[in-house]
Design an enzyme around this catalytic site. Structure first.
Site, mmCIF file in Angstrom:
data_model
loop_
_atom_site.group_PDB
_atom_site.id
_atom_site.type_symbol
_atom_site.label_atom_id
_atom_site.label_comp_id
_atom_site.label_asym_id
_atom_site.label_seq_id
_atom_site.Cartn_x
_atom_site.Cartn_y
_atom_site.Cartn_z
ATOM 1 N N ASN A 10 47.365 42.504 39.068
ATOM 2 C CA ASN A 10 46.681 42.696 40.351
ATOM 3 C C ASN A 10 46.394 41.318 40.935
ATOM 4 O O ASN A 10 45.532 40.596 40.445
ATOM 5 C CB ASN A 10 45.380 43.476 40.106
ATOM 6 C CG ASN A 10 44.496 43.542 41.340
ATOM 7 O OD1 ASN A 10 44.959 43.271 42.455
ATOM 8 N ND2 ASN A 10 43.233 43.888 41.149
ATOM 9 N N LYS A 12 45.186 40.531 43.843
ATOM 10 C CA LYS A 12 44.056 40.461 44.779
ATOM 11 C C LYS A 12 44.470 39.679 46.038
ATOM 12 O O LYS A 12 45.618 39.797 46.465
ATOM 13 C CB LYS A 12 42.840 39.843 44.082
ATOM 14 C CG LYS A 12 42.593 40.509 42.718
ATOM 15 C CD LYS A 12 41.262 40.224 42.122
ATOM 16 C CE LYS A 12 41.140 40.983 40.792
ATOM 17 N NZ LYS A 12 39.830 40.943 40.207
ATOM 18 N N HIS A 93 39.721 50.431 43.087
ATOM 19 C CA HIS A 93 39.359 49.219 42.337
ATOM 20 C C HIS A 93 37.882 48.919 42.597
ATOM 21 O O HIS A 93 37.391 49.164 43.704
ATOM 22 C CB HIS A 93 40.237 48.039 42.771
ATOM 23 C CG HIS A 93 40.042 46.832 41.900
ATOM 24 N ND1 HIS A 93 38.979 45.981 42.064
ATOM 25 C CD2 HIS A 93 40.745 46.363 40.845
ATOM 26 C CE1 HIS A 93 39.052 45.023 41.139
ATOM 27 N NE2 HIS A 93 40.109 45.238 40.390
ATOM 28 N N GLU A 95 36.341 46.325 43.272
ATOM 29 C CA GLU A 95 36.073 45.464 44.435
ATOM 30 C C GLU A 95 36.125 46.271 45.732
ATOM 31 O O GLU A 95 35.385 46.009 46.675
ATOM 32 C CB GLU A 95 37.068 44.286 44.453
ATOM 33 C CG GLU A 95 36.712 43.255 43.387
ATOM 34 C CD GLU A 95 37.882 42.476 42.811
ATOM 35 O OE1 GLU A 95 38.963 42.425 43.423
ATOM 36 O OE2 GLU A 95 37.698 41.909 41.713
ATOM 37 N N GLU A 165 38.330 49.750 33.816
ATOM 38 C CA GLU A 165 37.952 48.368 34.087
ATOM 39 C C GLU A 165 36.425 48.248 34.131
ATOM 40 O O GLU A 165 35.815 48.501 35.179
ATOM 41 C CB GLU A 165 38.527 47.922 35.433
ATOM 42 C CG GLU A 165 40.037 47.914 35.472
ATOM 43 C CD GLU A 165 40.564 46.885 36.457
ATOM 44 O OE1 GLU A 165 41.352 46.040 36.040
ATOM 45 O OE2 GLU A 165 40.151 46.914 37.623
ATOM 46 N N GLY A 171 36.912 39.403 35.968
ATOM 47 C CA GLY A 171 36.775 38.035 36.467
ATOM 48 C C GLY A 171 35.669 37.236 35.800
ATOM 49 O O GLY A 171 35.284 36.174 36.286
ATOM 50 N N SER A 208 39.378 40.700 32.411
ATOM 51 C CA SER A 208 39.532 39.455 31.640
ATOM 52 C C SER A 208 40.593 39.538 30.544
ATOM 53 O O SER A 208 40.426 38.974 29.464
ATOM 54 C CB SER A 208 38.186 39.004 31.058
ATOM 55 O OG SER A 208 37.300 38.659 32.110
HETATM 56 P P1 PGA Z 1 40.588 39.937 35.810
HETATM 57 O O1 PGA Z 1 40.718 41.104 36.916
HETATM 58 O O2 PGA Z 1 41.757 40.098 34.859
HETATM 59 O O3 PGA Z 1 40.649 38.667 36.583
HETATM 60 O O4 PGA Z 1 39.290 40.139 35.115
HETATM 61 C C1 PGA Z 1 41.114 42.409 36.587
HETATM 62 C C2 PGA Z 1 41.129 43.300 37.806
HETATM 63 O O5 PGA Z 1 40.271 43.138 38.681
HETATM 64 O O6 PGA Z 1 41.991 44.192 37.942
#
Ligand code: PGA
Length: 251
Positions: A10, A12, A93, A95, A165, A171, A208
């Site tokens: 992903n 983003k 997601h 976010e 997730e 993140g 992560s």
């Molecule tokens: P990350 O993000 O691997 O940077 O923690 C995962 C995601 O948001 O799908």
């Protein structure tokens, strides 16, 4: 039949169209296709059209979509438009849910529309740190899944992929331990048997994920892939995660 894995990146709001094209061509050169493994990237919308003609070894997904086919919805992208460009679409997601205030009802409408247009939805669910610490993880995930699947025909739910997730792991550099991930994935599998009887389910872990923790996460019984944010932006780290999966499949 052995486990089917999906390693998904992903991106983003990173990488323009040219960078995305270069990345996909380079990445395709780093691995050979093996049965049981699918690799996908989810670039920004502006890169999608440019990736269509590239190596089919890497599948393409969108990070979001609107739940109407067409109309006066300035700035939105519909499943009808995505249908000619992508295989997968991320839905819900954290976010999108947190920053853009997407509700469980929005997520449900998007899931239904994605399925109607033959896009494979990757439905994201997960708890906040506070929810985990107060023992609400299962209740949260159960609610998210029930609402997301409302009105979805059982035969269609077999096309949905779930990404677990935990929000506290996204993140932050702090991944769920393989045991924590397995526990929740197992719980989701149990729920799925009630929500979508007889339908298979592939569950990815996200939060992560990096080369160092990917092997152990992927080795868990109910972890059938990973959704990778930060570590999917560099060829070295993303291809190292893919290689770990290849290694597991060879065992
Ligand atoms: P990350 O993000 O691997 O940077 O923690 C995962 C995601 O948001 O799908």
């Amino acid at each position: 039949m052995g486990k089917e894995y999906l390693i998904a990146g992903n991106w983003k709001m990173y990488k323009n169209a040219a960078e995305s094209r270069a990345f996909v061509s380079d990445l395709a050169g780093t691995f050979t296709q093996v049965p049981g493994l699918a690799v996908a990237v989810f670039p920004p919308f502006t890169a999608l059209a440019g990736l269509r003609s590239l190596d089919g070894k890497i599948k393409i997904g969108a990070q979001n979509m609107f739940y109407e086919e067409k109309g006066a919805f300035t700035g939105e992208i519909s499943p009808l438009m995505l249908q000619e460009l992508v295989d997968y679409v991320l839905i819900g997601h954290s976010e999108r849910r947190e920053i853009f205030k997407e509700s469980d009802e929005d997520v449900n409408k998007k899931i239904r529309m994605a399925l109607q247009f033959n896009l494979l939805p990757v439905l994201c669910v997960g708890e906040t740190l506070q929810e985990r610490e107060t023992g609400k993880t299962r209740a949260k995930i159960e609610r998210q899944l029930e609402k997301a699947l409302h009105g979805v025909a059982s035969r269609d739910s077999g096309k949905i992929i779930i990404a677990y997730e935990p929000i506290w792991a996204i993140g932050t550099g702090l991944n769920a331990t393989p045991k924590q991930a397995q526990e929740v994935h197992h719980f989701i599998k149990g729920l799925w048997r009630e929500l979508a009887p007889g339908q298979n389910l592939q569950i990815l872990y996200g939060g992560s994920v990096k080369p160092e923790n990917s092997l152990e996460l992927l080795a868990q019984e109910d972890v059938a892939g990973v959704l990778v944010g930060g570590a999917s932006l560099k060829i070295e780290s993303f291809s190292a995660i893919i290689q770990n999966c290849v290694q597991l499949l060879k065992q």
